[in-house]
Design an enzyme around this catalytic site. Sequence first.
Site, PDB file in Angstrom:
ATOM      1  N   SER A 294       0.845  -1.186   0.000  1.00 19.22           N
ATOM      2  CA  SER A 294       0.000   0.000   0.000  1.00 19.22           C
ATOM      3  C   SER A 294       0.880   1.236   0.000  1.00 19.22           C
ATOM      4  O   SER A 294       2.058   1.187   0.354  1.00 19.22           O
ATOM      5  CB  SER A 294      -0.909   0.012   1.233  1.00 19.22           C
ATOM      6  OG  SER A 294      -0.242   0.526   2.369  1.00 19.22           O
ATOM      7  N   ASP A 295       0.312   2.365  -0.391  1.00 25.96           N
ATOM      8  CA  ASP A 295       0.983   3.632  -0.153  1.00 25.96           C
ATOM      9  C   ASP A 295       0.695   4.042   1.292  1.00 25.96           C
ATOM     10  O   ASP A 295      -0.079   3.403   2.006  1.00 25.96           O
ATOM     11  CB  ASP A 295       0.525   4.698  -1.151  1.00 25.96           C
ATOM     12  CG  ASP A 295       1.601   5.735  -1.424  1.00 25.96           C
ATOM     13  OD1 ASP A 295       2.462   5.938  -0.546  1.00 25.96           O
ATOM     14  OD2 ASP A 295       1.583   6.352  -2.500  1.00 25.96           O
ATOM     15  N   TYR A 296       1.295   5.108   1.717  1.00 29.58           N
ATOM     16  CA  TYR A 296       1.250   5.573   3.109  1.00 29.58           C
ATOM     17  C   TYR A 296      -0.201   5.740   3.575  1.00 29.58           C
ATOM     18  O   TYR A 296      -0.914   6.604   3.084  1.00 29.58           O
ATOM     19  CB  TYR A 296       1.995   6.898   3.192  1.00 29.58           C
ATOM     20  CG  TYR A 296       2.452   7.337   4.549  1.00 29.58           C
ATOM     21  CD1 TYR A 296       3.794   7.261   4.894  1.00 29.58           C
ATOM     22  CD2 TYR A 296       1.565   7.856   5.482  1.00 29.58           C
ATOM     23  CE1 TYR A 296       4.242   7.693   6.133  1.00 29.58           C
ATOM     24  CE2 TYR A 296       2.000   8.280   6.724  1.00 29.58           C
ATOM     25  CZ  TYR A 296       3.337   8.203   7.044  1.00 29.58           C
ATOM     26  OH  TYR A 296       3.780   8.633   8.279  1.00 29.58           O
TER      27      TYR A 296
END
Length: 749
Positions: A294-296
């Site tokens: 995932s991204d942040y």
Amino acid sequence: MHEPESHPSPDGVNRRSLLAGVGGLLTAGGLLAPAVAAADPVARPEHDPRVEALLAKMTLAEKLGQLQLVGDEATARTALANGQLGGVFSVVGAAKLNALQRIAVEQTRLRIPLIFGLDVIHGYTTNFPIPLAQGASFDPAVAATDATVSAKEARRSGIHWTYAPMMDVTHEPRWGRIAEGYGEDPYLATKFAVAKVRGYQGDDYSSPDRLAACAKHFVAYGGAEGGRDYNTVDVSLQRLHNLYLPPFKASVEAGVATVMASFNTISGVPAHGNGYVLHDVLKGTYGFRGFVVSDYTGIEELILHGLAGDGADAAAAALPAGVDMEMVSTNYVRFGQRLLAERRITRDQLDDAVRRILLVKVRLGLFERPYVDESGEVKAPSPAALAASRQAAARCMVLLKNDGPVLPLAKTVGAVAVVGPLGAATYDLNGTWSGLGTGASTTPPVTVVDGIKAAAPGARVTYTPGCTVDGPDTSGFAAARDAARAADVTVVVVGETAAMSGEAAARSTIDLPGVQQGLVAAIKETGKPFVVVLVNGRPLTIPYLHDNAPAILEAWAPGVQGGHAVADVLFGAVNPGGKLPVSFPRAVGQIPIYYNHENTGRPADPANKYTSKYLDLESGPLYEFGHGLSYTTFSVENLRLSDTRLPARGGRIQVSARVTNTGGRAGDEVVQLYVRDPVATIVQPVRRLRGFQRVTLEAGASTTVSFTLTPEDVGFYDNSARFRVEPGKIEVYVGTSSAATLSASFTVV
């Protein structure tokens, strides 16, 4: 076909069907039908005995822990104490990383090593030009060199994994993250993305000089509405597959280890919960066998998007969709056991995610070599790395204009006035996402002033800022004018700070910030020769400069050797050969403007009011995609095709042209090949880049440049996500920009 099991959510909605909605089309009866007859089976990771043995031993908590990625030491230590951590990012320093790894390998039950990640975007300790600048080189070897140097520095300092390359194609220069990609063309972005993946990973990314790469952001992040970061993307299936997906497909084929999901929605479904793009396309059709991160807080943000009601919903959406590792937020760890009990996720889905993560750790060699030799940590750029950065920066610069010609400057010039707020800039020359590695912050870039002093040691070189980058104060204009009057030539260095591009750095206008245009006007008033050097992370609207500055050099954010590289070009030690990887608009109101647009039924015609144009603006960009000048001149002629017919199955046509240096000095030219399908069942762009070669020629020399076209080069995806090669005429254009006029044609049969 492997499908995650579908289970009703508490409101009775079939979550898998909901997430697959982006892959459907409206039928005549108004119902959603699948975009393809049947998705390819999800690619199973390879069988590794060590991984399978670990999976058999792992508790549910340990499996969920492998899916967790955190971004600080304190959180990492807490998670490790519970045996629930797969990786750490944004912690630098070999000693710190070894200390965390020692806990994982020596104090947890199964001794599974951590993976350490970092945003190594265009340098670890040695900063190279920003990726957009690298795209301007039209030389993928520039990106490969950056990745090779960066991987060596980072891996020897304890980092295993980089969140790069970013391969988001975009038509939106207001979007700050345009600086991190390779521009507006999918073919160009593909070539650079593959080169950078291979530069980071090499043939074996367990090597102590290599990193696992991460293709990001999957997918269509560059289509954010209004250029606002994290914003909605509404995209047709044909544009998704023709424009945004090609670099990712090629990166998977090149063996990229990981993929990062994007923040945006894709036609109403956020990427982190989008089963069509992650499960069906990436892991199915493309056969991706690495893991998706995932991204942040991207999984947590499914709640604010409105796809999930709470963290459990978010986890139940993301894991079946195909997100394997969760960055920062903790929904997998917190809710995984409950979701399994409620049958909203399955054991197969969980095991598949864990297996993928463990396999990348195996391929990195972390089980055999979990620690890094702290004595080998890279704390300063090497002379070889600095030389590579300098060469790359000069190779990326684009000469936009050169009347007179003013450039190159004579090394015997008596006096040079450097004017402008960026003339003595240091870290702004690095641009966005500059190196985060140990020692990077202690190695400031060479300023333009110092670069000029080194290039012309006999000249009297002065510096006057004139104004700030974005402030309103014009009181420094008088001193700048005085400096220009006292000099033989003035170099005006203007543009953007590093913080004005990159993530969360959208601009509603893309003019020169502050009063910098007024500063250029003040220098023009002196009547003395001057040159404008642009330092920026995106295309700017600069019609005033085009109309009033004798010469304009686009230097982008050139990196740690930026000042030397600018001087190399200004004084002719390097003959500029870069080309624009993105169109420069005349005004922000033109956006989006890009070369590979579709025709309308009423193309722009200045003689006819009722055509597609603005009343108050000339049609077309200020500088087109592929534009770039040189200190010499070139001709391209003698276009030849090896055949006039291309079989739709397995055919090949050779396209060749003769390029000649018609000027008085050696230089580089980028010969570019474009195709157009004028009649198709899906309207095609007026031009599509399908080949480029950067060649160096001595004065008067010629060479023949050849390209190979196959059915893949003339085919396209339709609105059912099917690739089509249709019979009919194909036009070919070869030249030195997207405005090339040398043409021929063949027929697909």
